[in-house]
Design an enzyme around this catalytic site. Structure first.
Site, PDB file in Angstrom:
ATOM      1  N   SER A 172       7.537  44.855 -22.743  1.00 44.80           N
ATOM      2  CA  SER A 172       6.983  46.191 -22.888  1.00 44.80           C
ATOM      3  C   SER A 172       7.216  46.992 -21.617  1.00 44.80           C
ATOM      4  O   SER A 172       6.871  46.546 -20.521  1.00 44.80           O
ATOM      5  CB  SER A 172       5.479  46.109 -23.167  1.00 44.80           C
ATOM      6  OG  SER A 172       5.216  45.443 -24.373  1.00 44.80           O
ATOM      7  N   LYS A 209      -2.779  50.915 -31.568  1.00 42.81           N
ATOM      8  CA  LYS A 209      -3.159  51.142 -30.176  1.00 42.81           C
ATOM      9  C   LYS A 209      -3.361  52.637 -29.948  1.00 42.81           C
ATOM     10  O   LYS A 209      -2.504  53.317 -29.366  1.00 42.81           O
ATOM     11  CB  LYS A 209      -2.079  50.613 -29.229  1.00 42.81           C
ATOM     12  CG  LYS A 209      -2.010  49.107 -29.122  1.00 42.81           C
ATOM     13  CD  LYS A 209      -1.048  48.715 -27.995  1.00 42.81           C
ATOM     14  CE  LYS A 209      -1.064  47.222 -27.742  1.00 42.81           C
ATOM     15  NZ  LYS A 209      -0.186  46.864 -26.600  1.00 42.81           N
ATOM     16  N   ARG A 245       2.246  38.788 -33.628  1.00 45.30           N
ATOM     17  CA  ARG A 245       1.284  39.428 -32.725  1.00 45.30           C
ATOM     18  C   ARG A 245      -0.102  39.057 -33.240  1.00 45.30           C
ATOM     19  O   ARG A 245      -0.499  39.470 -34.331  1.00 45.30           O
ATOM     20  CB  ARG A 245       1.475  40.941 -32.724  1.00 45.30           C
ATOM     21  CG  ARG A 245       0.553  41.684 -31.758  1.00 45.30           C
ATOM     22  CD  ARG A 245       0.783  43.190 -31.849  1.00 45.30           C
ATOM     23  NE  ARG A 245       0.009  43.919 -30.858  1.00 45.30           N
ATOM     24  CZ  ARG A 245      -1.226  44.341 -31.030  1.00 45.30           C
ATOM     25  NH1 ARG A 245      -1.855  44.082 -32.187  1.00 45.30           N
ATOM     26  NH2 ARG A 245      -1.862  45.007 -30.086  1.00 45.30           N
TER      27      ARG A 245
END
Length: 220
Positions: free
Chosen positions: A110, A140, A41
């Site tokens: 997701s 997040k 990521r």
């Protein structure tokens, strides 16, 4: 043989590090502690940096027996010989990626807290459906909340599909201290970023995160 399309257990997700040496050393430690899969990521990297990291991680993960995925970029995953890619809401159409990449590339997606989205993604060919944030996330902080009972509902949805069935992944705020809650709620796999790679002892954190799977229905 596993009954899942994606490995059960600890799914490491890399932090935004650009130091390849540091990252590769951390991945070795996590694998030594039982990490089964890794996602690159790289939200803050340039395209060139991301590609370089992917090219370094792909052979390392093969050496370690860790399934390797690239976040967002399925074409890069194919280019570097990764095992798969993870797609979010804004990362293109999963059905199109499946049609272009073929059946062998693992595609995860997701689902946030949306079971209907999960149904649609499974119809499109997703190998796993990811829900979160299941706990407050430092990565997040504004992420939607996916309550733990949703994981059990997702597990039932996945179980209605063909064997080997799609996996259910939990993400968001998972640490060694709360990993067991996500596993008990129905997660086949737990995706961990800071709780793993920012830990003072990465191998120990991996061992602690992987431990709940030794006593769950999701055997690695």
């Amino acid at each position: 043989m596993s009954t899942l399309r994606f490995p059960a257990g600890l799914y490491g997700v890399t932090p935004d590090w650009t130091d390849a040496g540091r990252l590769l050393a951390a991945v070795r430690e996590a694998a030594a502690g039982g990490m089964r899969a890794l996602q690159l990521r790289s939200k803050q990297c340039s395209d060139a940096q991301r590609a370089a990291l992917a090219r370094a991680l792909a052979p390392l993960c093969r050496e370690l027996g860790v399934v390797f995925l690239v976040n967002d970029h399925w074409r890069l995953a194919l280019e570097v010989g990764a095992d798969g890619a993870h797609l979010g809401r804004d990362d293109g159409d999963l059905a199109q990626a499946r049609a272009a990449a073929g059946p062998d590339l693992i595609l995860g997606a997701s689902c946030y807290n949306d079971l209907q989205r999960a149904r649609e993604l499974l119809d499109a060919g997703a190998d796993y459906i990811a829900f979160g944030a299941v706990f407050p996330s430092s990565t997040k902080p504004q992420a939607v909340h996916a309550p733990l009972p949703l994981l059990g509902q997702a597990r039932a949805l996945a179980a209605s599909r063909a064997t080997p069935r799609p996996a259910v992944v939990a993400i968001g705020g998972i640490t060694p201290g709360n990993a067991a809650q996500a596993v008990e709620a129905g997660a086949d796999s737990i995706a961990v970023i800071s709780g793993l790679f920012e830990a003072p002892d990465i191998k120990a954190a991996a061992l602690a995160c992987a431990a709940p799977f030794l006593h769950s229905n999701s055997k690695p």
